[in-house]
Enzyme design. Structure first.
Site, PDB file in Angstrom:
ATOM      1  N   HIS A  51       1.187  -1.227   0.058  1.00 51.92           N
ATOM      2  CA  HIS A  51      -0.126  -0.062  -0.014  1.00 51.92           C
ATOM      3  C   HIS A  51       1.112   0.782  -0.227  1.00 51.92           C
ATOM      4  O   HIS A  51       1.801   1.104  -0.023  1.00 51.92           O
ATOM      5  CB  HIS A  51      -1.182  -0.251   1.384  1.00 51.92           C
ATOM      6  CG  HIS A  51      -1.969  -0.997   0.942  1.00 51.92           C
ATOM      7  ND1 HIS A  51      -3.332  -1.217   2.075  1.00 51.92           N
ATOM      8  CD2 HIS A  51      -2.138  -1.626   0.024  1.00 51.92           C
ATOM      9  CE1 HIS A  51      -4.271  -1.965   1.602  1.00 51.92           C
ATOM     10  NE2 HIS A  51      -3.406  -2.538   0.632  1.00 51.92           N
ATOM     11  N   GLU A  53       1.351   3.938   2.384  1.00 51.05           N
ATOM     12  CA  GLU A  53       1.948   4.396   3.131  1.00 51.05           C
ATOM     13  C   GLU A  53       3.549   3.159   3.712  1.00 51.05           C
ATOM     14  O   GLU A  53       4.398   3.842   3.716  1.00 51.05           O
ATOM     15  CB  GLU A  53       1.144   3.673   4.556  1.00 51.05           C
ATOM     16  CG  GLU A  53      -0.379   4.179   4.526  1.00 51.05           C
ATOM     17  CD  GLU A  53      -1.378   3.936   4.452  1.00 51.05           C
ATOM     18  OE1 GLU A  53      -2.613   4.249   4.570  1.00 51.05           O
ATOM     19  OE2 GLU A  53      -1.247   2.852   3.033  1.00 51.05           O
ATOM     20  N   CYS A  89      -1.937  -0.864   7.826  1.00 49.21           N
ATOM     21  CA  CYS A  89      -0.715   0.305   7.318  1.00 49.21           C
ATOM     22  C   CYS A  89      -0.967   1.761   8.516  1.00 49.21           C
ATOM     23  O   CYS A  89       0.004   1.412   9.054  1.00 49.21           O
ATOM     24  CB  CYS A  89      -1.505   0.998   6.718  1.00 49.21           C
ATOM     25  SG  CYS A  89      -0.933  -0.083   4.407  1.00 49.21           S
ATOM     26  N   ARG A 188     -10.320   3.031 -21.056  1.00 44.90           N
ATOM     27  CA  ARG A 188     -11.020   1.737 -20.782  1.00 44.90           C
ATOM     28  C   ARG A 188      -9.736   1.662 -20.263  1.00 44.90           C
ATOM     29  O   ARG A 188     -10.511   0.360 -19.326  1.00 44.90           O
ATOM     30  CB  ARG A 188     -11.001   1.053 -22.529  1.00 44.90           C
ATOM     31  CG  ARG A 188     -11.572   1.332 -23.791  1.00 44.90           C
ATOM     32  CD  ARG A 188     -11.856   0.577 -25.098  1.00 44.90           C
ATOM     33  NE  ARG A 188     -12.962   0.893 -26.092  1.00 44.90           N
ATOM     34  CZ  ARG A 188     -12.819   0.057 -27.150  1.00 44.90           C
ATOM     35  NH1 ARG A 188     -11.598  -0.922 -27.720  1.00 44.90           N
ATOM     36  NH2 ARG A 188     -13.724   0.495 -27.922  1.00 44.90           N
ATOM     37  N   ARG A 211      -5.469  -1.651 -27.226  1.00 45.44           N
ATOM     38  CA  ARG A 211      -4.720  -2.001 -28.100  1.00 45.44           C
ATOM     39  C   ARG A 211      -4.045  -0.190 -28.716  1.00 45.44           C
ATOM     40  O   ARG A 211      -2.629  -0.321 -29.376  1.00 45.44           O
ATOM     41  CB  ARG A 211      -4.762  -2.772 -29.889  1.00 45.44           C
ATOM     42  CG  ARG A 211      -6.392  -2.351 -29.245  1.00 45.44           C
ATOM     43  CD  ARG A 211      -7.290  -2.934 -31.262  1.00 45.44           C
ATOM     44  NE  ARG A 211      -8.298  -1.783 -31.846  1.00 45.44           N
ATOM     45  CZ  ARG A 211      -8.973  -2.357 -31.427  1.00 45.44           C
ATOM     46  NH1 ARG A 211      -9.729  -2.355 -30.181  1.00 45.44           N
ATOM     47  NH2 ARG A 211     -10.115  -1.551 -32.062  1.00 45.44           N
ATOM     48  N   GLU A 286     -20.871   1.388 -23.754  1.00 46.79           N
ATOM     49  CA  GLU A 286     -20.186   1.647 -25.717  1.00 46.79           C
ATOM     50  C   GLU A 286     -21.428   2.190 -26.066  1.00 46.79           C
ATOM     51  O   GLU A 286     -21.017   2.414 -26.934  1.00 46.79           O
ATOM     52  CB  GLU A 286     -18.284   1.468 -25.606  1.00 46.79           C
ATOM     53  CG  GLU A 286     -17.363   1.738 -24.794  1.00 46.79           C
ATOM     54  CD  GLU A 286     -16.391   1.840 -25.940  1.00 46.79           C
ATOM     55  OE1 GLU A 286     -16.240   1.395 -27.081  1.00 46.79           O
ATOM     56  OE2 GLU A 286     -15.137   1.863 -25.133  1.00 46.79           O
ATOM     57  N   SER A 294     -31.411   2.733 -21.892  1.00 48.55           N
ATOM     58  CA  SER A 294     -31.601   2.164 -20.323  1.00 48.55           C
ATOM     59  C   SER A 294     -31.247   2.644 -19.017  1.00 48.55           C
ATOM     60  O   SER A 294     -31.476   2.888 -18.448  1.00 48.55           O
ATOM     61  CB  SER A 294     -32.093   0.328 -21.116  1.00 48.55           C
ATOM     62  OG  SER A 294     -32.341   0.061 -22.277  1.00 48.55           O
TER      63      SER A 294
END
Length: 347
Positions: A51, A53, A89, A188, A211, A286, A294
Site C-alpha cells: 500500500h 504508506e 497500514c 477503457r 490496443r 459504449e 436504458s
C-alpha cells in the site's frame, strides 16, 4: 492552499498514478514530511502489492530514517486496519512511531470505515481528517459508489455526428477522430469492465481492448438476451475475460461466462447486481443507443462522455441517446471532436 492541503494534494497526484492497476482497491498516495521537507513518498501501485504508506516509508533514504519518528505522514485515504492482501497500514504507522497523520478522507469499506483512525488515536497518534476531502472522495468515486450503493460506477460513452446520430442506417460508421480514439482506449484502461449491446457487437464486431493505449484490457461484457451473436466475433476470441448476459443459459468456460438473467424482470438492475456480486467496480458503457438509453432512463449512471464530431453530418441514421438530469462538468476539444463530460445531477 494551507500546508496540509499542499501535501494532501501531492498525495492525490501520487494516487492517480495507480489508476487502472489497483482496483478493486482504492487509489492512495502518501508523503512523509519533516520540517516542511518531503523525506518519503509512495502510492499503491498494483492490487495485492504494498500500500501507499508502506511504499512511502520504504522510500525514505537511509540517512533520513532517524527522522521518520519525528515526521508527519500525509495520506489521501484512511489507513487500513485489517489484514487483507497486506498487513494493516495503521499498525505500520504505529510501529514506526510516526507522531502525526493527516488524512484526506475516511474509507467507507466495512473492514476499515473509521477503524484505522480509531487504532491510530488509541496509540496516541495525532490524527487530522478531512483535508481536501471532496477531492479525495472524487478520486475514488468508483470505490465509494461500489461500497455505498452496492453497484458499479457507470460511465456512459458515445460518439455522435453534429446532428446527433451515432450511426448510419447501414454499415459501421467511424465518427470520432484518431486522437479521440486513443483517449477512449485510455478510458477503457481506467475501468474494470466495458459493455455493449447485441446490435453493437453484431454490426461493429468491436474488440473492446486497449490496443491503442498501454493499459490493461477491461473485462468485456455483452448483453445478448437470445444468444444470437456468432462465435466468430472478436468478443469471443478468448483473449480477454468476457461475460455474456443472456436469458437462456448459465455456463462458465475458460475466459467466457454466460450469465443467465430473468427476461421477465427489469434487466439493468439485474446486470448491476450481478456485476456487484462479481466485484466489478466500474463499467464503461459504449453502446448501442438502446442499451445506453436504458441506463439513462433507469437513472443508473454516474458520468457521461459524449464525443461530437463537429464537421460530420449523417443524413439518415440512428439517433443518439438523450440524457436526463445531467450536469455539464467540462468540455474538451480534440481537433474536430468536441467532448462533453457530464455527471448525473440526481446522484
Amino acid at each position: 492552499m494551507t500546508e496540509n492541503e499542499i501535501y494532501i494534494n501531492r498525495c492525490l497526484q501520487l494516487a492517480r498514478m495507480g489508476a487502472g492497476s489497483v482496483a478493486p482497491n482504492p487509489m492512495v498516495g502518501a508523503v512523509l514530511v519533516f520540517e516542511n521537507t518531503i523525506i518519503g513518498e509512495g502510492y499503491h501501485q498494483k492490487y495485492g502489492y504494498a500500500h501507499a504508506e508502506v511504499n512511502c516509508i520504504n522510500n525514505v533514504a537511509e540517512n533520513n530514517r532517524h527522522l521518520v519518528a519525528k515526521s508527519t505522514l500525509y495520506v489521501s485515504l484512511e489507513p487500513c486496519a485489517h489484514f487483507g492482501k497486506t498487513p494493516p497500514c495503521a499498525d505500520l504507522i504505529i510501529k514506526n512511531n510516526i507522531p502525526a497523520v493527516v488524512i484526506g478522507c475516511t474509507d467507507n469499506y466495512a473492514e476499515v470505515n473509521g477503524k484505522g483512525i480509531e487504532k491510530l488515536v488509541a496509540a496516541g497518534v495525532n490524527v487530522t481528517v478531512g483535508v481536501l476531502e471532496k477531492e479525495a472522495k472524487e478520486l475514488n468515486k468508483r470505490f465509494f459508489t461500489f461500497h455505498t450503493r452496492q453497484r458499479p460506477y457507470i460511465i456512459l460513452k458515445w460518439a455522435q455526428s453534429s446532428n446527433k446520430k451515432i450511426a448510419a442506417d447501414s454499415g459501421r460508421t467511424f465518427i470520432s477522430n484518431e486522437i479521440s480514439n486513443r483517449l477512449v482506449h485510455q478510458w477503457r484502461a481506467e475501468e474494470a469492465a466495458i459493455m455493449v449491446g447485441t446490435n453493437t457487437a453484431l454490426n461493429d464486431d468491436p474488440a473492446l481492448t486497449t490496443r491503442l493505449y498501454p493499459g490493461k484490457n477491461p473485462v468485456r461484457i455483452v448483453l445478448d438476451m437470445d444468444l444470437k451473436l456468432p462465435a466468430g466475433l472478436q468478443l469471443f476470441d478468448g483473449s480477454v475475460t468476457t461475460i455474456v448476459f443472456n436469458g437462456l443459459r448459465q455456463e462458465e468456460k475458460e475466459t467466457i461466462t454466460f450469465y443467465k438473467i430473468n427476461k421477465e424482470e427489469k434487466i439493468i438492475p439485474q446486470l448491476l447486481q450481478a456485476l456487484y456480486g462479481s466485484g466489478i467496480q466500474s463499467v464503461l458503457i459504449e453502446g448501442g443507443a438502446k442499451l445506453l438509453q436504458s441506463f439513462i432512463d433507469a437513472g443508473l449512471w454516474d458520468e457521461a462522455r459524449i464525443i461530437t464530431n463537429t464537421t460530420m453530418e449523417i443524413a439518415s441514421g440512428i439517433d443518439a441517446p438523450v440524457l436526463h438530469q445531467q450536469r455539464l462538468i467540462s468540455t474538451q476539444l480534440l481537433l474536430n471532436d468536441n467532448i462533453d463530460y457530464y455527471t448525473n445531477s440526481s446522484s
